[in-house]
Every structure is written in structure tokens, then in C-alpha cells.
Design a protein around this motif. Sequence first.
Motif, mmCIF file in Angstrom:
data_model
loop_
_atom_site.group_PDB
_atom_site.id
_atom_site.type_symbol
_atom_site.label_atom_id
_atom_site.label_comp_id
_atom_site.label_asym_id
_atom_site.label_seq_id
_atom_site.Cartn_x
_atom_site.Cartn_y
_atom_site.Cartn_z
ATOM 1 N N THR A 38 27.330 9.693 37.192
ATOM 2 C CA THR A 38 28.190 8.950 36.277
ATOM 3 C C THR A 38 28.873 7.812 37.025
ATOM 4 O O THR A 38 29.447 8.028 38.088
ATOM 5 C CB THR A 38 29.270 9.864 35.664
ATOM 6 O OG1 THR A 38 28.631 10.928 34.946
ATOM 7 C CG2 THR A 38 30.171 9.095 34.705
ATOM 8 N N ILE A 39 28.788 6.616 36.463
ATOM 9 C CA ILE A 39 29.462 5.442 37.030
ATOM 10 C C ILE A 39 30.486 4.954 36.007
ATOM 11 O O ILE A 39 30.135 4.640 34.864
ATOM 12 C CB ILE A 39 28.468 4.311 37.351
ATOM 13 C CG1 ILE A 39 27.412 4.796 38.357
ATOM 14 C CG2 ILE A 39 29.201 3.086 37.893
ATOM 15 C CD1 ILE A 39 26.317 3.781 38.631
ATOM 16 N N LYS A 40 31.744 4.883 36.423
ATOM 17 C CA LYS A 40 32.821 4.472 35.525
ATOM 18 C C LYS A 40 33.307 3.068 35.873
ATOM 19 O O LYS A 40 32.902 2.472 36.870
ATOM 20 C CB LYS A 40 33.986 5.464 35.619
ATOM 21 C CG LYS A 40 33.623 6.881 35.188
ATOM 22 C CD LYS A 40 34.816 7.820 35.321
ATOM 23 C CE LYS A 40 34.449 9.226 34.886
ATOM 24 N NZ LYS A 40 35.589 10.169 35.039
ATOM 25 N N LYS A 41 34.194 2.562 35.027
ATOM 26 C CA LYS A 41 34.764 1.235 35.237
ATOM 27 C C LYS A 41 35.434 1.128 36.601
ATOM 28 O O LYS A 41 36.092 2.063 37.066
ATOM 29 C CB LYS A 41 35.801 0.926 34.152
ATOM 30 C CG LYS A 41 35.227 0.499 32.817
ATOM 31 C CD LYS A 41 36.360 0.139 31.863
ATOM 32 C CE LYS A 41 35.819 -0.399 30.530
ATOM 33 N NZ LYS A 41 36.923 -0.724 29.598
ATOM 34 N N LYS A 42 35.267 -0.027 37.219
ATOM 35 C CA LYS A 42 35.942 -0.407 38.471
ATOM 36 C C LYS A 42 35.662 0.561 39.621
ATOM 37 O O LYS A 42 36.487 0.741 40.513
ATOM 38 C CB LYS A 42 37.451 -0.557 38.242
ATOM 39 C CG LYS A 42 38.127 -1.447 39.297
ATOM 40 C CD LYS A 42 39.565 -1.749 38.982
ATOM 41 C CE LYS A 42 40.323 -2.313 40.171
ATOM 42 N NZ LYS A 42 39.617 -3.361 40.901
ATOM 43 N N GLU A 43 34.497 1.187 39.629
ATOM 44 C CA GLU A 43 34.101 2.034 40.752
ATOM 45 C C GLU A 43 33.139 1.261 41.663
ATOM 46 O O GLU A 43 32.373 0.418 41.206
ATOM 47 C CB GLU A 43 33.441 3.322 40.266
ATOM 48 C CG GLU A 43 34.417 4.271 39.567
ATOM 49 C CD GLU A 43 33.786 5.599 39.197
ATOM 50 O OE1 GLU A 43 34.535 6.563 38.994
ATOM 51 O OE2 GLU A 43 32.537 5.673 39.110
ATOM 52 N N PHE A 44 33.192 1.584 42.943
ATOM 53 C CA PHE A 44 32.337 0.941 43.949
ATOM 54 C C PHE A 44 31.455 2.033 44.552
ATOM 55 O O PHE A 44 31.934 2.906 45.273
ATOM 56 C CB PHE A 44 33.224 0.285 45.006
ATOM 57 C CG PHE A 44 32.486 -0.506 46.064
ATOM 58 C CD1 PHE A 44 31.108 -0.661 46.055
ATOM 59 C CD2 PHE A 44 33.196 -1.128 47.088
ATOM 60 C CE1 PHE A 44 30.443 -1.384 47.030
ATOM 61 C CE2 PHE A 44 32.553 -1.861 48.081
ATOM 62 C CZ PHE A 44 31.182 -1.986 48.042
ATOM 63 N N TRP A 45 30.156 1.986 44.222
ATOM 64 C CA TRP A 45 29.204 3.010 44.646
ATOM 65 C C TRP A 45 28.223 2.452 45.677
ATOM 66 O O TRP A 45 27.819 1.297 45.603
ATOM 67 C CB TRP A 45 28.399 3.514 43.450
ATOM 68 C CG TRP A 45 29.134 4.472 42.582
ATOM 69 C CD1 TRP A 45 29.934 4.182 41.515
ATOM 70 C CD2 TRP A 45 29.126 5.910 42.700
ATOM 71 N NE1 TRP A 45 30.431 5.340 40.961
ATOM 72 C CE2 TRP A 45 29.946 6.411 41.660
ATOM 73 C CE3 TRP A 45 28.506 6.805 43.567
ATOM 74 C CZ2 TRP A 45 30.162 7.778 41.481
ATOM 75 C CZ3 TRP A 45 28.720 8.165 43.391
ATOM 76 C CH2 TRP A 45 29.541 8.647 42.358
#
Length: 411
Positions: free
Chosen positions: A208-215
Motif C-alpha cells: 500500500t502506498i499512501k499520500k506523501k510517502e517516500f518509498w
Amino acid sequence: MTPTHQHYAIEDTARSPQVHWLSHLLNGAYKLPGLEGKRGVLFSNSVLEKHIEEEDKHDNFELTSGINRSLRTLSSGEQKKALLSHLLLQNPDFIVLNNPYETLDKASVSALKQQLIALSKDLPIVFIFNRQDDVLPVITHAITFEKTELKAVVPIEDYTLKKNAFVFDKDIPPAITTYTNIPEVLVELKNVNVNYEDRSILKNINWTIKKKEFWHLIGPNGSGKSTLLSMIYGNNSKGYGQDVYLFGNKKGSGESVWDIKQKIGYISPAMLELFKTSHTVEQMIISGFFDSIGLYQSPSTAQRQTAAQWMEVLNLGKEKNTSFLKLSPAIQRLILIARAMIKHPPLLILDEPLINVDDEGRALISALINKIAKESETSILFVAHRDEANIHPDFTYELHPSLNGSVGLQK
């Protein structure tokens, strides 16, 4: 213990263009101890590409005749192993290694490094590098240049490797493009599996990738990073019928690939092949508003002003009318990132943005990526096959290959 041979390092920068000296070096034309009048062979990605072309055009399987496989079907590590074996069969007097670790994952780098260290006992090595960390511990001397010509040979302990720290001191421009109905969760994969014929690529992927995340997406060559990216970017049919949710919509529920791509900024080294005509720096950055290869529409005043602000952020204001194709690879990457970010998309995918650039360029690009993560609302998905010390993600998703397909581990 005194080394049997002298081994040389050459820093791969704009100050040492290979076109001026590499062929002379291979022919033994330089007065270097152990190499003068000798014949060398070249180990590089360009040589490997020529062999792949020979296979495609003339069915010449010179490197893989013993295994009945084509080079294209081998992993990057296997390809380079085959090339090295082929070169050594020619009994050269020395070998030139041109950035030998590019495109390799951590395990392949480690294996090749040990092989090269062992080889150094029997053969002089010239190591062309753009990553300071890649320089082999057996290197004894560095070659320096002045005006594209070989200047001096100095003991490696006397050669000063640059320490780079870059700061972009202007804030990135605010968004002038508005996105509506963007959910908190941008990307969600639930028990996703990908198989091609009898080969399993991905196994039960949950992410899961959410808003304003840095992966940071990482994994060895062949682990399925590109397959996973294509599921997210919208052009892999394997995503249909599975629980793949992009910006709140299940894949295949009616949205078009174009609808998805409008919400994603994307760059990769392969994109450089698209830009063959001479566009200026300004035109390249403005084209991000239109998702076009070049600028064929008249931009608004606000769009021109935003592009000008981005050029100031990148310290490229004076290069506004310079041809994009005349700039260094690192500066081209900065411009492509600005082009991808100019609309402040909900998601920015950076696929191997640091490959084939030197340490100075790597520091520049990393500084810009970290700045975007800090100052924007855009989520970043940074992809690499090796750890990058200058990148500071919030989370890491690592693919681990298995016989049943790669599994994902979140950190």
C-alpha cells in the motif's frame, strides 16, 4: 605484500572523454608501466550490446555457444560473466573495465568484484569508474587528465576523490495543476500474482502506498521490479482481474491507461531514447504539462513562469535556451525529474534515476529527490537494484526471489 601488477583507475567524468584516449590505451600507445606496447580488451556495457546485436542480426552466438542460450535470455550478471570469459579466452595483456557493475544488483556486484580481484593477480587492470565506492582495493595508481589528454599517473593513495554535498537553496514551485478526488491510498495491491507461461514472477504481493510517502523499491535483477512497476503505471494486462487499486479505482473498472498516467510522473533512463530532436531546457520542462515528447502547444503565462521557477531551482536559468541533448546525463535527469514534477502529480515514479551517472551527478539527483519528498505532497516511488546512501526514503519494499515467484518484504 607488493602487488604483482600495477592497476590503474580512471574517473569517468566530462574531463576524461573516452573517445580521445580509450582506443590508444587498448593499443598500448600510452607509456604506462606494464601496458606500453601491450594489447588490451574492453569489458563494458557497449561491448555487450554489440554482441547482443550480433545475435539478433546474424545469429552469431559467440558468447553463449556452449549453453545454447541467447544473451537476451540471461540475467545481467550472467551476461557479464559470459563476456568476461569470452574476453579472457583472447589472452589479452591487460583488461579495461568500464563501469563493470552498472545494471547489477548487490549480489552480482559482490560476485564480480571477487572474480576481478582474483583476476588482478594474473592480469593488469584499468578500472574506469563513476562510483568511488566501486574502485577495486587492488588499484595501485590513478590516471588524471588535462584538456582530454592523459596528464599524470599518481599513487592511488595520493589521488583525492571528491566528496560531494549539494544543496538546492530555492523552494520548489507550488502546483498550478489541480487534481480532484485523490484518495488517501494511492496504490493498493492485495495478494497479487504474476506468471508468464510456466514462470512465476510475483507471489502474493501486498503493498500500500499512501499520500506523501517516500518509498524505495529494491530487489535483485530479475526479481520483478519492472513487472511490479508496469502493474502500477497501468500498462500490464496481468493486473486485470486482480486486486490492484489505483487512486481508489480497481484496475479494469473503467478507467483508461491515460487516466492513470495523468496522475503519475515517471522517468527512467530508457526515456532518454525518446528525445532525439533538439528541444531546449525550457521546452523540455514545459512539455511536462502536456505529457508530450517535445513542446507542440503554446503554454500559458503561468506555465512559462512555473517552468522558469523550476529552472532557477535547478540552477539552470542561464541554460534555458540550451539544447537538452548537449547537457550531461546527470543534468538531463534533473530536467526529466522537473518535467515529471511540474504538475505535482499524486505519484512520482523514479525508475533507476541514478544509473550511469558519476558521483557528482548522483549527489545532485539525490539532493533533488530528497527535496521533492520534503517540500511537496507528491508520493515518491524510487526504484534501484543497489542501495543508495544519499537517498532517504520513509519505507522500503524489497523483492526476494523464490522458485514460486518473488515475495515482497516491507521495511
